[in-house]
Motif scaffolding. Sequence first.
Motif, PDB file in Angstrom:
ATOM      1  N   GLY B  69       0.834  -1.194   0.000  1.00 43.09           N
ATOM      2  CA  GLY B  69       0.000   0.000   0.000  1.00 43.09           C
ATOM      3  C   GLY B  69       0.864   1.237   0.000  1.00 43.09           C
ATOM      4  N   VAL B  70       0.299   2.305   0.545  1.00 40.62           N
ATOM      5  CA  VAL B  70       0.986   3.597   0.498  1.00 40.62           C
ATOM      6  C   VAL B  70       2.302   3.536   1.268  1.00 40.62           C
ATOM      7  N   GLY B  71       2.310   2.819   2.415  1.00 40.51           N
ATOM      8  CA  GLY B  71       3.522   2.775   3.235  1.00 40.51           C
ATOM      9  C   GLY B  71       4.681   2.111   2.529  1.00 40.51           C
ATOM     10  N   VAL B  72       4.411   0.935   1.945  1.00 42.34           N
ATOM     11  CA  VAL B  72       5.479   0.209   1.240  1.00 42.34           C
ATOM     12  C   VAL B  72       5.978   1.044   0.067  1.00 42.34           C
ATOM     13  N   ALA B  73       5.037   1.662  -0.663  1.00 43.20           N
ATOM     14  CA  ALA B  73       5.441   2.478  -1.820  1.00 43.20           C
ATOM     15  C   ALA B  73       6.310   3.645  -1.371  1.00 43.20           C
ATOM     16  N   TRP B  74       5.957   4.241  -0.254  1.00 38.58           N
ATOM     17  CA  TRP B  74       6.744   5.371   0.242  1.00 38.58           C
ATOM     18  C   TRP B  74       8.159   4.952   0.587  1.00 38.58           C
ATOM     19  N   THR B  75       8.282   3.783   1.236  1.00 43.46           N
ATOM     20  CA  THR B  75       9.620   3.299   1.607  1.00 43.46           C
ATOM     21  C   THR B  75      10.457   3.005   0.367  1.00 43.46           C
ATOM     22  N   MET B  76       9.851   2.374  -0.637  1.00 44.83           N
ATOM     23  CA  MET B  76      10.609   2.072  -1.848  1.00 44.83           C
ATOM     24  C   MET B  76      11.002   3.360  -2.561  1.00 44.83           C
ATOM     25  N   GLY B  77      10.130   4.379  -2.491  1.00 42.03           N
ATOM     26  CA  GLY B  77      10.479   5.665  -3.091  1.00 42.03           C
ATOM     27  C   GLY B  77      11.676   6.287  -2.396  1.00 42.03           C
ATOM     28  N   LEU B  78      11.729   6.137  -1.087  1.00 42.39           N
ATOM     29  CA  LEU B  78      12.871   6.663  -0.337  1.00 42.39           C
ATOM     30  C   LEU B  78      14.152   5.937  -0.745  1.00 42.39           C
ATOM     31  N   ALA B  79      14.044   4.603  -0.922  1.00 44.04           N
ATOM     32  CA  ALA B  79      15.215   3.842  -1.362  1.00 44.04           C
ATOM     33  C   ALA B  79      15.680   4.326  -2.738  1.00 44.04           C
ATOM     34  N   MET B  80      14.718   4.619  -3.625  1.00 41.02           N
ATOM     35  CA  MET B  80      15.060   5.132  -4.954  1.00 41.02           C
ATOM     36  C   MET B  80      15.764   6.474  -4.853  1.00 41.02           C
ATOM     37  N   ASP B  81      15.301   7.327  -3.930  1.00 37.33           N
ATOM     38  CA  ASP B  81      15.928   8.638  -3.784  1.00 37.33           C
ATOM     39  C   ASP B  81      17.362   8.505  -3.336  1.00 37.33           C
ATOM     40  N   VAL B  82      17.614   7.596  -2.394  1.00 39.42           N
ATOM     41  CA  VAL B  82      18.980   7.415  -1.928  1.00 39.42           C
ATOM     42  C   VAL B  82      19.834   6.845  -3.047  1.00 39.42           C
ATOM     43  N   GLY B  83      19.269   5.877  -3.784  1.00 34.50           N
ATOM     44  CA  GLY B  83      20.050   5.259  -4.850  1.00 34.50           C
ATOM     45  C   GLY B  83      20.349   6.225  -5.982  1.00 34.50           C
ATOM     46  N   ASP B  84      19.419   7.119  -6.266  1.00 35.84           N
ATOM     47  CA  ASP B  84      19.601   8.057  -7.370  1.00 35.84           C
ATOM     48  C   ASP B  84      20.322   9.316  -6.953  1.00 35.84           C
ATOM     49  N   ALA B  85      20.584   9.486  -5.659  1.00 30.16           N
ATOM     50  CA  ALA B  85      21.252  10.679  -5.128  1.00 30.16           C
ATOM     51  C   ALA B  85      20.480  11.945  -5.472  1.00 30.16           C
ATOM     52  N   THR B  86      19.147  11.881  -5.402  1.00 29.44           N
ATOM     53  CA  THR B  86      18.337  13.073  -5.618  1.00 29.44           C
ATOM     54  C   THR B  86      17.806  13.558  -4.276  1.00 29.44           C
ATOM     55  N   LEU B  87      16.979  14.577  -4.306  1.00 27.40           N
ATOM     56  CA  LEU B  87      16.399  15.085  -3.071  1.00 27.40           C
ATOM     57  C   LEU B  87      15.641  13.980  -2.352  1.00 27.40           C
ATOM     58  N   LEU B  88      15.893  13.832  -1.052  1.00 25.21           N
ATOM     59  CA  LEU B  88      15.203  12.809  -0.279  1.00 25.21           C
ATOM     60  C   LEU B  88      13.738  13.170  -0.170  1.00 25.21           C
ATOM     61  N   GLY B  89      12.885  12.286  -0.680  1.00 25.53           N
ATOM     62  CA  GLY B  89      11.457  12.530  -0.541  1.00 25.53           C
ATOM     63  C   GLY B  89      10.739  12.762  -1.846  1.00 25.53           C
ATOM     64  N   GLN B  90      11.458  13.002  -2.961  1.00 28.38           N
ATOM     65  CA  GLN B  90      10.724  13.309  -4.184  1.00 28.38           C
ATOM     66  C   GLN B  90      10.098  12.055  -4.773  1.00 28.38           C
ATOM     67  N   HIS B  91      10.873  10.985  -4.899  1.00 35.53           N
ATOM     68  CA  HIS B  91      10.264   9.742  -5.382  1.00 35.53           C
ATOM     69  C   HIS B  91       9.334   9.149  -4.343  1.00 35.53           C
ATOM     70  N   ALA B  92       9.665   9.370  -3.052  1.00 28.50           N
ATOM     71  CA  ALA B  92       8.800   8.839  -1.996  1.00 28.50           C
ATOM     72  C   ALA B  92       7.400   9.426  -2.139  1.00 28.50           C
TER      73      ALA B  92
END
Lengths: 305, 179
Positions: B69-92
Amino acid sequence: MHHLPAEPPAFFNRGPSPLARLAFFGLLSIGLLVADARFGYLEGIRHVAAIVLAPLQRAARIPGEALAAVGTFFASQRALATENDELRRRLLTQGPAAQGYVAAQAESARLRALLDVRSRYENAATAVRVLYAGRDPFSQKLFVDRGADSKLAPGEAVIDADGVVGQVTRVLPTMAEVTLITDKDHAVPVKVERSGVRSVLFGVGAGRPPELRFMPPQADIQVGDVLVTSGLDGTYPAGLAVAKVTALERDTGQMFARIQAVPLAGVDRSEHLLVLARSAALPPRPEPADDDPAVRKSGKGRGKR
Amino acid sequence: MALPNTSSFSPAGPEEILRPVKPWFIVLTLVLALVANLVPLDGMALALRPDFLALVLLYWCIQEPRFVGVGVAWTMGLAMDVGDATLLGQHALAYAVLAYAAEYFRRRVLRFPLWQQAAQVAVLLVLTALIVLLVRFVGGAAMPRWTYAAPPLVGALLWPLVSVLLQWPQRPSRSAATR
């Protein structure tokens, strides 16, 4: 429906509704964005998360590296021989300059000592290899294969054989992030080699050459001029080649000339780069006064993102 | 795992009863999608690369809203942000909105055949990309090139393939059908 429904009827309690969850996570995301963009508070969290993510990133690089290894193994004999010849020739032509350099350096050190001028320290340099380019379409970054394990620090200048490539902006345990001079948030203090006019070269983003801003129309600059670092900011050592002016518009009605310069280094094409350690001879920065408006606006000094 | 009782590469028909999904399979596909997103690419390949993680998240949010749901998607978005070295929270933020939209529209999307589902998925993926774009605009980024619109469309084209692949383990096995 082609399979039995997985969710129970709505009158069972499944925790907060999706909308409430979205509101919570949305507000949390906006809070994170503000904290990261404006204040840079989250570097610690990002560092920890990067360590956790490191095995996955290593795994993600495996297909590309396997393909590259196979490609290198099968590189044709003729291509290797040609490249070898070219490198030997380049080494030979640069030989006299290199031999004269040591003598010139010794002489300049003697002269400086005579004139009692503070001597320049030799910058230590680390050779690094580019792993991959950053995936974010909004910024121009590279990732190199050395990080905190090779004592890299944020802010160090990165060059290749032909000129300045960028600056180290973030250091991870085994990798470092380099922001290129074409990035929108990046500026290099330069001076025109021929005439000595000083200015700053700002990046404007992907696919477009950086531009020199705030130059008066009557400044002594022409198309074809080479721009070198002026060394005034303490980040880039003086005298490194940066770019060559390719377009110049001197509309006397405008306040500033519009000047575009193409970088001389293979900014997003180079594979082997050199990271220059900071010179130890710089005096420490003066502490800003507490009522300085620039200090108040930008929060902690964190350099480039 | 036993081979499904089907000869053609197509989704399950309405007469098939699917086996329940295994949680470790969901985790595995999400991790593989994250790794696929982190593979370094260059040039045109990078411009056209679809967001695999968004696609897999969308599939699981539609099919198994209890687990993802929304929680899992948010966590994976945060992982994407860290991996992509972009602003924390945009993909989340973008993935959280994507998961909410998937949950809201899931019954409607499931009613259509696969290729029409792909069209609706395209709209959702474009929404994700627009949210990321909006966040960067507010942060002061420049307009990206036109190729920014390509990854969502490529992702939507991959939706039928992803749908069938991820449903594969749930199809009843041949040994069960011959009993």
